[in-house]
Design an enzyme around this catalytic site. Structure first.
Site, PDB file in Angstrom:
ATOM      1  N   HIS A 354       0.791  -1.239   0.000  1.00  0.00           N
ATOM      2  CA  HIS A 354       0.000   0.000   0.000  1.00  0.00           C
ATOM      3  C   HIS A 354       0.810   1.269   0.000  1.00  0.00           C
ATOM      4  O   HIS A 354       0.244   2.362  -0.057  1.00  0.00           O
ATOM      5  CB  HIS A 354      -0.927   0.037   1.218  1.00  0.00           C
ATOM      6  CG  HIS A 354      -2.185  -0.740   1.022  1.00  0.00           C
ATOM      7  ND1 HIS A 354      -3.340  -0.186   0.544  1.00  0.00           N
ATOM      8  CD2 HIS A 354      -2.443  -2.053   1.196  1.00  0.00           C
ATOM      9  CE1 HIS A 354      -4.268  -1.111   0.458  1.00  0.00           C
ATOM     10  NE2 HIS A 354      -3.752  -2.264   0.847  1.00  0.00           N
ATOM     11  N   LYS A 542      -9.247  13.994   3.534  1.00  0.00           N
ATOM     12  CA  LYS A 542      -8.361  12.842   3.618  1.00  0.00           C
ATOM     13  C   LYS A 542      -7.514  13.029   4.867  1.00  0.00           C
ATOM     14  O   LYS A 542      -7.532  14.103   5.462  1.00  0.00           O
ATOM     15  CB  LYS A 542      -7.460  12.755   2.382  1.00  0.00           C
ATOM     16  CG  LYS A 542      -6.800  14.083   1.992  1.00  0.00           C
ATOM     17  CD  LYS A 542      -5.968  13.979   0.724  1.00  0.00           C
ATOM     18  CE  LYS A 542      -6.757  13.940  -0.553  1.00  0.00           C
ATOM     19  NZ  LYS A 542      -6.707  12.674  -1.245  1.00  0.00           N
ATOM     20  N   ARG A 543      -6.775  12.002   5.271  1.00  0.00           N
ATOM     21  CA  ARG A 543      -5.868  12.181   6.403  1.00  0.00           C
ATOM     22  C   ARG A 543      -4.950  13.379   6.145  1.00  0.00           C
ATOM     23  O   ARG A 543      -4.599  13.671   5.004  1.00  0.00           O
ATOM     24  CB  ARG A 543      -5.023  10.911   6.608  1.00  0.00           C
ATOM     25  CG  ARG A 543      -5.789   9.744   7.191  1.00  0.00           C
ATOM     26  CD  ARG A 543      -6.403  10.094   8.526  1.00  0.00           C
ATOM     27  NE  ARG A 543      -5.403  10.190   9.560  1.00  0.00           N
ATOM     28  CZ  ARG A 543      -5.198   9.273  10.500  1.00  0.00           C
ATOM     29  NH1 ARG A 543      -5.965   8.205  10.563  1.00  0.00           N
ATOM     30  NH2 ARG A 543      -4.258   9.427  11.402  1.00  0.00           N
ATOM     31  N   LYS A 548       0.359  14.544   1.280  1.00  0.00           N
ATOM     32  CA  LYS A 548      -0.929  14.861   0.653  1.00  0.00           C
ATOM     33  C   LYS A 548      -1.072  16.364   0.390  1.00  0.00           C
ATOM     34  O   LYS A 548      -1.987  16.805  -0.292  1.00  0.00           O
ATOM     35  CB  LYS A 548      -2.081  14.352   1.523  1.00  0.00           C
ATOM     36  CG  LYS A 548      -2.182  12.814   1.565  1.00  0.00           C
ATOM     37  CD  LYS A 548      -3.298  12.364   2.504  1.00  0.00           C
ATOM     38  CE  LYS A 548      -3.444  10.866   2.639  1.00  0.00           C
ATOM     39  NZ  LYS A 548      -4.188  10.221   1.546  1.00  0.00           N
ATOM     40  N   THR A 650      -8.444   6.728  -3.041  1.00  0.00           N
ATOM     41  CA  THR A 650      -9.781   6.243  -3.382  1.00  0.00           C
ATOM     42  C   THR A 650     -10.790   7.372  -3.215  1.00  0.00           C
ATOM     43  O   THR A 650     -11.858   7.343  -3.826  1.00  0.00           O
ATOM     44  CB  THR A 650     -10.206   5.047  -2.502  1.00  0.00           C
ATOM     45  OG1 THR A 650      -9.981   5.386  -1.130  1.00  0.00           O
ATOM     46  CG2 THR A 650      -9.421   3.795  -2.875  1.00  0.00           C
ATOM     47  N   LYS A 654     -14.359   8.528  -5.359  1.00  0.00           N
ATOM     48  CA  LYS A 654     -15.682   8.851  -4.801  1.00  0.00           C
ATOM     49  C   LYS A 654     -16.170  10.202  -5.338  1.00  0.00           C
ATOM     50  O   LYS A 654     -17.342  10.364  -5.674  1.00  0.00           O
ATOM     51  CB  LYS A 654     -15.616   8.889  -3.263  1.00  0.00           C
ATOM     52  CG  LYS A 654     -15.211   7.564  -2.628  1.00  0.00           C
ATOM     53  CD  LYS A 654     -14.860   7.743  -1.139  1.00  0.00           C
ATOM     54  CE  LYS A 654     -14.033   6.580  -0.630  1.00  0.00           C
ATOM     55  NZ  LYS A 654     -13.410   6.863   0.688  1.00  0.00           N
TER      56      LYS A 654
END
Ligand SMILES: *Cc1c(COP(=O)(O)O)cnc(C)c1O
Length: 809
Positions: A354, A542-543, A548, A650, A654
């Site tokens: 992952h 998101k986290r 990110k 992911t 969505k």
């Protein structure tokens, strides 16, 4: 079940359960009664599914994951059972609002983010596709912490999700097994000359399974998610104490045992080096494999055929101890020889990687490991020795290469290496990620055996993220193209025939607007912030993590605000920037990011001079349920990770499925989204993965250069520390240092200019209403590609060799 039948059953259920009439019952009573009614309804199919799997002797797949981020199940189950309408109408006639009951259910938040949510989507898809696939994990007493924002800071509260009981779980004491820790290993030579190993004076802990039914979409299939809870193996030891002190010790001991399944570790990118985490990993893997073996033997299969009847998939490396544990069971309990056991083990296990973030790769110190799991350590040592010998024969003299590939090296056990060596299939979670695994992280293994490596791009279940989260869009689609897309989501492509249909696109826009209204109301009632319904809803959820790059988003907002302060008449479409996400409690930079977003919001949202052109909202406690409200209301999806760092993502899928336009880097599955919708229907910016990887390898990036050359960058960076933000002057000094003095390891400043430019393109596109609506439509139409049904079909065919098993009612 028809409506009258439902009402009658429901009333009977409610009265029997609570000893109250409908009038006397509380909302919670009513919710429990509905759950209980559904349990009754599900049970026959659950039994039948298991019986049929057994009778047909179908191969069973077990998806091992230390996290399952399920969210709420009641509404989803009603949809899957095809009972939602009957239930909604029946309850309404009894004066009960279904949506109020749905709110009673706690989110099962047994995961940090993407990895755990993926596991949940996969269970949903396996059941929907009538595949015999089940989950195995841990029943944490406390899920991921609840996030609150207090004075702009994140604070963490315990998530006591089980406090009122959980309607979907079935405790199965009869299926409990014991898991052993500590002790030592003694070898004895048997009469036939074989050496065998006795694990002595170990501490035995009871693993009690709680089963949750995983319901297929209107197909009678009910699979099982089995979550393990740690308990005292011998409760009777309580009664053998002679004095008070012994009793206190016993309580302490009980607590120490139960602690194993008490908390989910709240960090998804820094492995927790603690002994308790290692205990958790071995605990659920051992319990899971033992119970699989029990089931296998009760079906009278021969152990030699184990891998033909059983597949075990490990979701990242947390369950990688499945490799030595299955070896232990086959050798010590089933008396197989090493080679045969190894053949079976590697044929049974498959592995998904992952992450390529170096700091996220799991290792365990040998000393710690050996004390806790002496027999398992022996087996890993043997695996390592045999593997290194094999490598030595293949690469004579290449010590460096062999050391790089060894399972045990530098005093630690490398879990990713154990997983690769011990499984027959290794995959990444998007094309780019799988390529990076093959070319960088696992390059030596790839060269050694390229046939082991595959790609399986992640997916999301369209049943939750479209049917459940966006029922109006679901209806619009079904009215337009029929309902077959629900079984075959790639048929969403049929929507493209409406590409030029202005009426249809107007209907799409109306649904988006309605979803935005709901969100506007929620934001106003929870945070007192009024946002402009017609502004662009630009969402990053998101986290919170440096890679990110929420910081890039923040710096851009600061820049926009600067522009507006200079020129309040600035020609821009009003924007509402919405954030949600949890920071790991010990991750300083991430928590500072949360604080910065909130402070910025408090400044901008109160500034009357900018004519409501800009709003910044941080929504607390990102969870599956919050996501279900946000994805359908988004105009823009922020997917701006440093290229090469986000394995797949992911959340991006969505958003796409709900008709939002992605602004993103060429990272993870963004690349495949771009391939699908075409470059005109997505906004791409920034460094490519190759460019980022080259910088990492060869250097050549200097954050100060960007700072000195781009006045916009200089300005916003200085605003972090020059007293411009209404906070202590030094509050954001660490962020400042992180970006400049530590040279901005995720290229935030490097990508800033391209990001500003990308946002201008976005603004421009949004003004062309027809064009924008066509983009939304294209995104929805291509999103079937990212249904987890597709992903699971690929796993079933290419990795698991798993076949459908149609269940008749
Ligand atoms: C989908 C999802 C994630 C993963 O989001 P990414 O943007 O892919 O990191 C995390 N948390 C929740 C609650 C989700 O639903």
């Amino acid at each position: 079940m028809d409506k009258e039948g439902f009402k009658e059953t429901y009333i009977r259920k409610l009265q029997a359960l609570h000893g109250k009439s409908l009038e006397e019952s509380s909302i919670h009573d009513q919710y429990i009664a509905l759950g209980s009614l559904l349990r009754d309804y599900i049970s026959p199919n659950w039994i039948k599914t298991n019986q049929q799997y057994k009778a047909n002797s179908d191969k069973q797949l077990y998806y091992f994951s230390i996290e399952f981020l399920l969210g709420k199940l009641l509404d989803m189950n009603l949809i899957n059972l095809g009972m939602k309408e009957v239930c909604q109408d029946g309850l309404a006639e009894l004066g009960i609002n279904l949506s109020v009951l749905l709110q009673q259910e706690p989110d099962a938040g047994l995961g940090n983010g993407g990895l755990g949510r993926l596991a949940a989507c996969f269970l949903d898809s396996m059941a929907a596709l009538s595949l015999p696939g089940h989950g195995c994990g841990i029943r944490y007493t406390y899920g991921l912490f609840e996030q609150k924002i207090v004075k702009n800071y994140q604070v963490e509260l315990p998530d006591n999700w089980l406090k009122d009981g959980y309607i979907w779980e079935y405790r199965r004491t009869d299926k409990a097994v014991e898991v052993s820790f500590g002790g030592h290993v003694r070898s004895i030579v048997k009469a036939d000359g074989r050496v065998c190993y006795l694990h002595e004076s170990a501490e035995a802990i009871l693993a009690v399974p709680y089963d949750i039914p995983m319901i297929g979409y209107q197909n009678n299939t009910v699979n099982t998610l089995r979550l393990w809870s740690a308990e005292l193996a011998h409760n009777d030891c309580y009664f053998t104490f002679r004095n008070r002190n012994d009793f206190v010790k016993a309580i302490e001991y009980k607590n120490s045992v139960e602690r194993i399944s008490k908390y989910l570790y709240p960090d998804d990118t820094h492995p927790e080096g603690r002994l308790l985490r290692l205990k958790q990993e071995y605990f659920f893997v051992s319990a899971g494999l033992q119970s699989i073996l029990k089931g296998f033997k009760s079906a009278n299969h021969k152990i030699q055929f184990f891998s033909e009847k059983i597949g075990v998939h490990i979701n990242d490396t947390h369950p990688a101890l499945a490799v030595p544990e299955l070896m232990r069971i086959l050798i010590d309990d089933e008396n197989l020889g090493w080679d045969e056991a190894w053949q079976i083990t590697t044929q049974t296990i498959s592995y998904t990687n992952h992450t390529v973030l170096p700091e996220a790769l799991e290792t365990w110190p040998v000393d710690m490991f050996q004390n806790l799991l002496p027999r398992i350590y022996m087996i890993i040592e043997e695996i390592n020795q045999r593997f290194c010998k094999e490598l030595w024969e293949h690469y004579p003299g290449q010590w460096g290469r062999i050391a790089d590939m060894a399972v045990i090296a530098d005093g630690v056990i490398h879990m990713a290496r154990l997983a690769v060596v011990g499984s027959h299939s290794v995959n990444g979670v998007a094309k780019l990620h799988s390529d990076i695994l093959q070319q960088y992280l696992l390059h030596n293994y790839y060269q050694y055996d390229p046939t082991k490596f595959h790609n399986k791009t992640n997916g999301i279940t369209h049943r939750r993220w479209l049917l459940k989260a966006n029922p109006q869009l679901t209806d619009l689609i079904s009215n337009a193209i029929g309902t077959n897309w629900i079984a075959e989501p790639k048929e969403l492509l049929l929507l493209r025939k409406y590409a030029k249909d202005t009426v249809f696109k107007e209907q799409l826009a109306t649904i988006k607007l309605k979803n935005k209204i709901k969100l506007v109301d929620h934001i106003y009632s929870h945070y007192g912030i009024s946002v402009n319904l017609h502004s662009i809803f630009d969402i990053q959820i998101k986290r919170i993590h440096a890679y990110k790059r929420q910081i890039l988003n923040v710096l851009h907002i600061m820049h926009l605000y600067n522009e507006l302060k200079i020129n309040p008449q600035l020609d821009m479409v009003p924007r509402t920037f919405i954030f949600a996400g949890k920071a790991a409690p010990g991750y300083y930079i991430a928590k500072q990011t949360v604080k910065l977003i909130n402070i910025l919001g408090s400044v901008i949202n109160h500034d009357k001079t900018i004519q409501d052109k800009l709003k910044v909202v941080f929504m607390e406690n990102y969870s599956v349920s919050l996501g279900e409200m946000l994805f359908p209301a988004a105009d823009v999806s922020e997917q701006i990770s440093t290229a090469s760092k986000e394995a797949s993502g992911t959340g991006n899928m969505k958003f796409m499925m709900n008709g939002a336009i992605t602004i993103g880097t060429l990272d993870g599955a963004n690349i495949e989204i771009e391939e699908a919708v075409g470059p005109e229907n997505i906004i791409i910016f920034g460094l490519t993965a190759q460019q980022a990887l080259d910088y990492y390898k060869h250097g050549g990036y200097n954050a100060w250069d960007v700072y000195n050359e781009d006045m916009r960058v200089k300005k916003v960076i200085e605003q972090l520390v020059n007293g411009y933000l209404p906070d202590e002057r030094e509050e954001f000094r660490p962020l400042y240092d992180y970006l400049l003095r530590h040279n901005d390891e995720f290229f935030v400043l490097k990508d800033f200019a391209a990001y500003v430019d990308a946002h201008q393109r976005l603004d421009h596109k949004f003004r062309q209403k027809q064009h924008w609506q066509s983009m939304c439509l294209e995104n929805i139409a291509h999103s079937g590609l990212f249904s987890s049904d597709k992903t699971i079909r690929e796993y079933a065919a290419e990795t698991w060799n798993l076949e459908r098993s149609i269940i008749r009612r």
